[in-house]
Write an enzyme that holds these catalytic residues in place. Structure first.
Site, PDB file in Angstrom:
ATOM      1  N   LEU A  45       0.889  -1.162   0.000  1.00 26.27           N
ATOM      2  CA  LEU A  45       0.000   0.000   0.000  1.00 26.27           C
ATOM      3  C   LEU A  45       0.925   1.210   0.000  1.00 26.27           C
ATOM      4  O   LEU A  45       1.824   1.306   0.846  1.00 26.27           O
ATOM      5  CB  LEU A  45      -0.894  -0.034   1.245  1.00 26.27           C
ATOM      6  CG  LEU A  45      -2.129   0.839   1.270  1.00 26.27           C
ATOM      7  CD1 LEU A  45      -3.039   0.592   0.064  1.00 26.27           C
ATOM      8  CD2 LEU A  45      -2.917   0.592   2.548  1.00 26.27           C
ATOM      9  N   ASP A  46       0.766   2.091  -0.961  1.00 21.88           N
ATOM     10  CA  ASP A  46       1.664   3.230  -1.099  1.00 21.88           C
ATOM     11  C   ASP A  46       1.777   4.015   0.198  1.00 21.88           C
ATOM     12  O   ASP A  46       0.852   4.051   1.005  1.00 21.88           O
ATOM     13  CB  ASP A  46       1.151   4.174  -2.190  1.00 21.88           C
ATOM     14  CG  ASP A  46       1.127   3.536  -3.557  1.00 21.88           C
ATOM     15  OD1 ASP A  46       1.972   2.664  -3.814  1.00 21.88           O
ATOM     16  OD2 ASP A  46       0.256   3.906  -4.364  1.00 21.88           O
TER      17      ASP A  46
END
Length: 187
Positions: A45-46
């Site tokens: 997840l960025d």
């Protein structure tokens, strides 16, 4: 028996346990929140995205969750800049042509802002002259920054991105920075 952790990743936290290559970096990692040994993220997840991360201590389960060939669905609440029109929504539903190929069709609907939404630090930038809306977007692949690139492609830049579901695992009421054990079947 595989063990699973569900974690609500806060904004600005890297989805890894170490920040190798940046000695002395102040960037937060998963190790600042999860002290259980032997767990690894099943997917990423960025740093500027928030929400559900699934971690497991079981390699085959990790592969099944993170490998796009299994088409495990992931659902995001996405705050976009602008007002989506029917053409933009339909383009997202059909799949959009990005530089790395056309995305698989997505399930997309307009939705209300989450009632129990936590504040973000730093706050999302707002422009008085440009409205913003919330979308629910479900995809079955996981390209780098895919949802952000999809919304930008149709003229709706992403302001805030929160993953709320991976397969059958849901974020529910898990607060940012908190985690809990879950069943390997996804509950």
């Amino acid at each position: 028996m595989p063990r699973v952790i569900l974690f609500n990743k806060p904004y600005g936290v890297l989805s890894q346990f170490t920040d190798k290559g940046t000695e002395g970096s102040p960037r937060q990692t998963l190790s600042g929140f999860i002290d259980e040994k032997g767990f690894y993220p099943a997917g990423r997840l960025d740093r500027d995205s928030e929400g559900l991360m699934v971690l497991t201590d079981h390699g085959p389960l990790q592969a099944r969750i993170s490998n796009p060939k299994y088409k495990l669905e992931k659902t995001y609440l996405v705050q976009v800049e602008g007002t989506p029109d029917a053409a933009a929504l339909e383009a997202l539903r059909r799949g959009v042509a990005l530089k790395d190929g056309t995305t698989r069709p997505a399930r997309v609907s307009q939705t209300e802002a989450p009632a129990d939404l936590w504040p973000r630090d730093p706050p999302v930038r707002f422009r008085k002259s440009v409205p913003d809306e919330w979308l629910s977007i479900t995809i079955s692949e996981g390209r780098n920054r895919q949802v952000r690139r999809m919304t930008a492609h149709v003229g709706l830049p992403t302001l805030r991105l929160i993953r709320v579901q991976v397969g059958d695992w849901q974020l529910n009421q898990l607060r940012p920075g908190a985690w809990r054990f879950a069943s390997a079947e996804g509950a």
